[in-house]
Design an enzyme around this catalytic site. Sequence first.
Site, PDB file in Angstrom:
ATOM      1  N   CYS A 152      36.110  34.901  49.909  1.00 42.05           N
ATOM      2  CA  CYS A 152      37.129  35.702  49.023  1.00 42.05           C
ATOM      3  C   CYS A 152      38.456  36.112  49.693  1.00 42.05           C
ATOM      4  CB  CYS A 152      36.441  37.077  48.943  1.00 42.05           C
ATOM      5  SG  CYS A 152      37.121  38.301  47.665  1.00 42.05           S
ATOM      6  N   ASP A 170      36.765  51.881  23.064  1.00 41.28           N
ATOM      7  CA  ASP A 170      35.405  51.940  22.077  1.00 41.28           C
ATOM      8  C   ASP A 170      35.551  53.113  21.426  1.00 41.28           C
ATOM      9  OD1 ASP A 170      35.209  54.618  23.650  1.00 41.28           O
ATOM     10  OD2 ASP A 170      33.649  53.765  24.933  1.00 41.28           O
ATOM     11  N   CYS A 217      40.416  38.092  48.388  1.00 40.17           N
ATOM     12  CA  CYS A 217      41.023  39.510  47.881  1.00 40.17           C
ATOM     13  C   CYS A 217      41.724  40.520  49.055  1.00 40.17           C
ATOM     14  CB  CYS A 217      40.020  40.267  47.203  1.00 40.17           C
ATOM     15  SG  CYS A 217      38.872  41.238  48.392  1.00 40.17           S
ATOM     16  N   ASP A 219      32.495  44.106  29.188  1.00 39.01           N
ATOM     17  CA  ASP A 219      33.056  45.012  29.959  1.00 39.01           C
ATOM     18  C   ASP A 219      31.822  45.995  30.729  1.00 39.01           C
ATOM     19  OD1 ASP A 219      32.396  48.143  29.083  1.00 39.01           O
ATOM     20  OD2 ASP A 219      32.125  46.715  27.265  1.00 39.01           O
ATOM     21  N   HIS A 225      37.341  44.888  45.957  1.00 36.77           N
ATOM     22  CA  HIS A 225      36.706  43.751  46.139  1.00 36.77           C
ATOM     23  C   HIS A 225      35.918  43.180  44.908  1.00 36.77           C
ATOM     24  CE1 HIS A 225      34.236  40.491  47.986  1.00 36.77           C
ATOM     25  NE2 HIS A 225      33.222  41.148  47.339  1.00 36.77           N
TER      26      HIS A 225
END
Length: 380
Positions: A307, A95, A309, A269, A338
């Site tokens: 999930c 940024d 992950c 973001d 996660h």
Amino acid sequence: MEPAIKYRLIKTEKHTGARLGELITPHGTFPTPMFMPVGTQATVKAMAPEELDDMGAGVILANTYHLWLQPGEDLVKEAGGLHKFMNWHKPILTDSGGFQVFSLAEIRNITEEGVHFKNPLNGDRLFLSPEKAMQIENDLGPDIMMSLDECPPFFESYDYIKKSVERTSRWAERGLKAHQNPDWQGLFGIVQGAGYEDLRRQSAADLVGLDFPGYSIGGLSVGESKAEMNHVLEFTTPLLPSTKPRYLMGVGSPDALIDGVIRGVDMFDCVLPTRIARNGTMMTHHGRLNVKNAKYERDFGPVDDKCECYTCRNYSRAYIRHLFKADETFGLRLTSYHNLYFLLNLMKEIRQAIMDDELLEYREQLFEMYGYNQPNAKNF
């Protein structure tokens, strides 16, 4: 000269304005829509670069303001640029530092030349101008950079927002002229205008006229309602070239992500996934879960049974709750991993839904899962 950043549109979902595409940068190509994990201090909190790579992060964001104050852009440049400094070899976006100056600096004075403010670390007087922001970002060396803009509150008066938009347009032109590395760094303009359609149109027209390789939509997710944000997106994204990427700044909740995609946004973001993870809150396929709750003391199942992950494949709710109770930092790592995986996988599923022309059905399932359809639904 070939632009440093190129966008390729692959498909437009037939029921919405959602776009499936890819962004080509000097450090690789990533698919869009994409969520970008935030690495404020040249690190995504609690995560190793290899872990981010494994979970499918195509690009990460670093913070110009904080890296300017510490360790300094000169040191990062001496180290070989951000990619080498932080050992991340995929694309990086920075940024401009403007949002932090306007939101964090206690004492600031905005002039046509730039912003005077006090360094919160040591009290020194500092000055950030479009040219200075550009020099810092050039030295940091990311693939994608943001122009310095003024980010006013959403509910400011029309006259104030109009003057702010006009200043931001002038600053964007100055920053573009100061840009030293257009062959390997792409500079985006930032569309402002709060909730005023004519000012958003003016801002977009000014910036599109400068022919940036990409465009950001700023001044949202700053206190307005989701309905107000979506309304602004509905009349703003069509003003931006279909041949270039569109980036909605500071948005990361599941509902805001899919609603932004439906309205034609390609990049997002937010610090949300790691920030709430530090409080034990986790995003799951069954809605929000706070792993610190007493009811999980003897729950030996995974955080999210849908999930894949690392956290969910290896650790139980009971164990992670224990880590938080014992003040062990490994708990923060597991919850952060996660949540980031969840959002990156969400974007992967959104991309597939666009390909299958089933995005509205996917949205309905997501909203049902998180209870967003309920009158008093809470968000993160």
